[in-house]
Design an enzyme around this catalytic site. Structure first.
Site, PDB file in Angstrom:
ATOM      1  CD  GLU A 147      -2.616   1.372   0.061  1.00 45.94           C
ATOM      2  OE1 GLU A 147      -3.243   0.444  -0.437  1.00 45.94           O
ATOM      3  OE2 GLU A 147      -2.570   2.512  -0.462  1.00 45.94           O
ATOM      4  CG  PHE A 245       8.085  13.462   0.515  1.00 48.03           C
ATOM      5  CD1 PHE A 245       8.156  12.736   1.696  1.00 48.03           C
ATOM      6  CD2 PHE A 245       6.909  13.422  -0.216  1.00 48.03           C
ATOM      7  CE1 PHE A 245       7.069  11.974   2.134  1.00 48.03           C
ATOM      8  CE2 PHE A 245       5.815  12.677   0.212  1.00 48.03           C
ATOM      9  CZ  PHE A 245       5.904  11.949   1.378  1.00 48.03           C
ATOM     10  N   GLY A 253       8.367  12.458  10.220  1.00 47.66           N
ATOM     11  CA  GLY A 253       7.700  12.156  11.476  1.00 47.66           C
ATOM     12  C   GLY A 253       6.441  11.347  11.300  1.00 47.66           C
ATOM     13  CB  CYS A 256       5.456   4.760   6.709  1.00 44.52           C
ATOM     14  SG  CYS A 256       3.808   4.039   6.896  1.00 44.52           S
TER      15      CYS A 256
HETATM   16  N1  LIG Z   1      -0.252   4.298   7.905  1.00 37.91           N
HETATM   17  C1  LIG Z   1       0.170   4.543   6.685  1.00 37.91           C
HETATM   18  O1  LIG Z   1       0.169   5.684   6.214  1.00 37.91           O
HETATM   19  C2  LIG Z   1       0.653   3.415   5.798  1.00 37.91           C
HETATM   20  C3  LIG Z   1       0.844   3.660   4.429  1.00 37.91           C
HETATM   21  C4  LIG Z   1       1.279   2.617   3.625  1.00 37.91           C
HETATM   22  C5  LIG Z   1       1.548   1.367   4.186  1.00 37.91           C
HETATM   23  N2  LIG Z   1       1.393   1.182   5.519  1.00 37.91           N
HETATM   24  C6  LIG Z   1       1.654  -0.153   6.069  1.00 37.91           C
HETATM   25  O2  LIG Z   1       0.392  -0.813   6.227  1.00 37.91           O
HETATM   26  C7  LIG Z   1       0.408  -1.609   7.422  1.00 37.91           C
HETATM   27  C8  LIG Z   1      -0.700  -1.143   8.346  1.00 37.91           C
HETATM   28  O3  LIG Z   1      -0.419   0.165   8.752  1.00 37.91           O
HETATM   29  P1  LIG Z   1      -1.419   1.001   9.680  1.00 37.91           P
HETATM   30  O4  LIG Z   1      -0.795   2.326   9.889  1.00 37.91           O
HETATM   31  O5  LIG Z   1      -2.799   0.915   9.130  1.00 37.91           O
HETATM   32  O6  LIG Z   1      -1.317   0.114  11.025  1.00 37.91           O
HETATM   33  P2  LIG Z   1      -2.086   0.319  12.393  1.00 37.91           P
HETATM   34  O7  LIG Z   1      -1.155  -0.124  13.440  1.00 37.91           O
HETATM   35  O8  LIG Z   1      -2.704   1.674  12.450  1.00 37.91           O
HETATM   36  O9  LIG Z   1      -3.283  -0.724  12.286  1.00 37.91           O
HETATM   37  C9  LIG Z   1      -3.122  -2.103  12.348  1.00 37.91           C
HETATM   38  C10 LIG Z   1      -4.406  -2.682  12.960  1.00 37.91           C
HETATM   39  O10 LIG Z   1      -4.387  -4.084  12.843  1.00 37.91           O
HETATM   40  C11 LIG Z   1      -5.002  -4.646  14.000  1.00 37.91           C
HETATM   41  N3  LIG Z   1      -4.631  -6.055  14.048  1.00 37.91           N
HETATM   42  C12 LIG Z   1      -3.397  -6.585  14.204  1.00 37.91           C
HETATM   43  N4  LIG Z   1      -3.461  -7.931  14.138  1.00 37.91           N
HETATM   44  C13 LIG Z   1      -4.752  -8.256  13.944  1.00 37.91           C
HETATM   45  C14 LIG Z   1      -5.454  -9.480  13.777  1.00 37.91           C
HETATM   46  N5  LIG Z   1      -4.829 -10.659  13.794  1.00 37.91           N
HETATM   47  N6  LIG Z   1      -6.787  -9.447  13.597  1.00 37.91           N
HETATM   48  C15 LIG Z   1      -7.449  -8.276  13.570  1.00 37.91           C
HETATM   49  N7  LIG Z   1      -6.828  -7.075  13.705  1.00 37.91           N
HETATM   50  C16 LIG Z   1      -5.508  -7.074  13.880  1.00 37.91           C
HETATM   51  C17 LIG Z   1      -4.446  -3.762  15.112  1.00 37.91           C
HETATM   52  O11 LIG Z   1      -5.233  -3.880  16.293  1.00 37.91           O
HETATM   53  C18 LIG Z   1      -4.529  -2.390  14.470  1.00 37.91           C
HETATM   54  O12 LIG Z   1      -5.780  -1.782  14.695  1.00 37.91           O
HETATM   55  C19 LIG Z   1       1.812  -1.466   8.008  1.00 37.91           C
HETATM   56  O13 LIG Z   1       2.612  -2.508   7.536  1.00 37.91           O
HETATM   57  C20 LIG Z   1       2.300  -0.144   7.442  1.00 37.91           C
HETATM   58  O14 LIG Z   1       3.686  -0.078   7.338  1.00 37.91           O
HETATM   59  C21 LIG Z   1       0.920   2.164   6.341  1.00 37.91           C
END
Ligand SMILES: NC(=O)c1ccc[n+]([C@@H]2O[C@H](COP(=O)([O-])OP(=O)(O)OC[C@H]3O[C@@H](n4cnc5c(N)ncnc54)[C@H](O)[C@@H]3O)[C@@H](O)[C@H]2O)c1
EC number: 1.1.1.22
Length: 447
Positions: A147, A245, A253, A256
């Protein structure tokens, strides 16, 4: 299609509302009770522009539901595809902690009938191959699909991505993804899972490198006749470079870039590969919050230990409540250790949360109270309230020498010129001249 999205954080909940609005029947699976309860009550669990409204609309379609238990929901009505969007936080020595992914994959592997499995969480190259050794039956219906959304524009980024990257070993999952993302007209890069995993890390490393580069140029632009804003404006107008950027500040900050650069460095070190550019990117970033202390020491000298300091903004960005890696987390404790007193104001963070985040600092309900009697104010978030404040009134409330350290380069030097305060940005900034020809605007605050 019937879709489950395991993990309802920033990525998962965005995907859930967009896919439901596009016509799929979506169940967001979330294990954290408070987050699940919020979703079931129709409240967005994270702050993201437009998300609450889209969540409400998606629920009204009747195609969006939330649950705690994937297996139980699948048993009642099997899913065609399960997306995994769980967290991959930094683990020991910077390595990506894949425990949430391991647990989610184990749950998905046990489902009968078997759905297509799409991992979207960011994982180091080789992870899919390694993780699927425990579940070889998944290989033919597995895709790694990183993503790329940005917090602040997550809904738009999901709906209109710049590209869709898909890594697979056999073509089985591809038609499923094409049906799932039917409305996407962007280029598709179809490759191996290892390559797709590397694309995500290389992309984020490049963005991080741009930010560290901008911060290094800002260090070079310290002389009175140099203007970092104009330098970056002139550099970014080159279409080969672009403005995104390229805004100097106190370091990346969002949640990711720090963890992904650290994870790639750890991955490379484990393979004996030298990464001087990546290492420098991380080193510049780590040093960046120290700039605030350097400036305060230069301006206040020994008085620092006897000063009240106002921190204006705790969030990294006004539009996101994700404070996992906000520079304030590093900076405020350092200031608490060095100054007589630290006040923190942030219009979007509850005083109780500020108290928990920053022990020893005093939360303030408004901007004026925060700067009252403070010898220095440190701007950490580009809040409109701060940018548009009447700084002549704020300066009058501050104690001399009224140092304003602008960690986001978001205040307009021309509005501060002539006021009884000492303004210091990241790199030297000059007031815009009224007679200057109109060009590109000042660089936008970094994403
Ligand atoms: N936040 C961003 O901007 C972004 C952008 C691109 C990619 N990513 C990637 O996407 C992934 C998710 O990021 P995020 O920021 O959404 O994470 P986050 O920590 O905000 O959310 C993850 C969620 O998954 C839940 N979870 C974990 N294990 C679970 C399970 N077995 N069953 C049900 N729920 C479960 C957690 O409780 C949490 O609510 C990461 O690998 C991150 O690096 C994040």
């Amino acid at each position: 299609m019937r879709v489950a999205i395991v993990g309802q954080g920033y990525v998962g909940v965005t995907g859930a509302v967009v896919l439901a609005r596009q016509g799929h029947h979506v169940t967001g699976i979330e294990r954290e009770p408070a987050r699940l309860a919020a979703l079931e009550a129709g409240r967005a669990p994270v702050s993201e522009p437009g998300l609450q409204e889209e969540l409400t609309l998606a629920r009204e379609t009747g195609r969006l539901a939330f649950a705690a238990d994937l297996a139980h929901t699948h048993l009642r009505q099997p899913f065609d595809v399960v997306l995994i969007t769980v967290g991959t936080p930094p683990g020991e020595a910077g390595a990506a902690d894949l425990s949430q992914v391991v647990a989610a994959l184990t749950e998905v592997a046990a489902l009968l009938p078997p759905p297509t499995v799409v991992l979207k969480s960011t994982v180091p190259p080789g992870s899919s191959a390694r993780l699927l050794q425990a579940h070889p039956q998944l290989r033919d219906r597995y895709a790694y699909n990183p993503e790329f959304l940005n917090q602040g524009s997550a809904l738009d980024d999901w709906t209109s991505p710049s590209r869709t990257v898909v890594g697979l070993w056999s073509p089985g999952a591809l038609p499923v993804l094409r049906r799932l993302y039917g409305e996407l007209t962007c280029p598709w890069v179809v490759t191996t899972p290892d390559t797709a995993e590397m694309i995500k890390y290389a992309g984020n490393t490049f963005l991080a490198m741009k930010i560290s580069f901008a911060n290094e140029v800002a260090r070079l632009c310290a002389a009175p006749d140099l203007d970092i804003d104009k330098v970056m404006q002139g550099v970014g107008l080159d279409p080969r470079i672009g403005h995104a950027f390229l805004q100097p500040g106190l370091g990346f900050g969002d949640s990711c870039l720090p963890k992904d650069t650290a994870a790639l460095a750890h991955w490379a070190a484990g393979r004996g590969v030298e990464t001087p550019l990546l290492d420098a990117t991380i080193a510049v970033n780590r040093a960046q919050p120290g700039l605030v202390r350097d400036v305060l020491r230069e301006e206040l000298g020994e008085q620092l230990a006897d000063c009240e300091i106002a921190v204006l903004g705790a969030r990294y960005e006004p539009w996101s409540d994700d404070m996992r890696a906000a520079p304030s987390r590093v900076l405020v404790p350092r200031l608490v250790a060095e100054a007589r007193g630290v006040r923190v104001w942030d219009p979007a963070v509850e005083p109780e949360r500020l108290r928990r985040l920053f022990p020893g600092a005093r939360p303030c309900a408004d901007l004026s109270a925060a700067v009252q009697g403070a010898r220095a104010a440190v701007v950490l978030t580009e809040w409109p309230e701060t940018i548009e404040a009447d700084w002549s009134l704020l300066a009058a409330r501050m104690a001399p020498p009224a140092v304003v350290v602008d960690g986001k380069n978001c205040l307009l030097p021309e509005r501060l010129a002539g006021l009884p305060l000492t303004y210091r940005g990241v790199g030297n900034r000059l007031p815009d001249r009224a007679d200057a020809p109109a060009g590109a605007p000042r660089p936008a605050p970094s994403a």
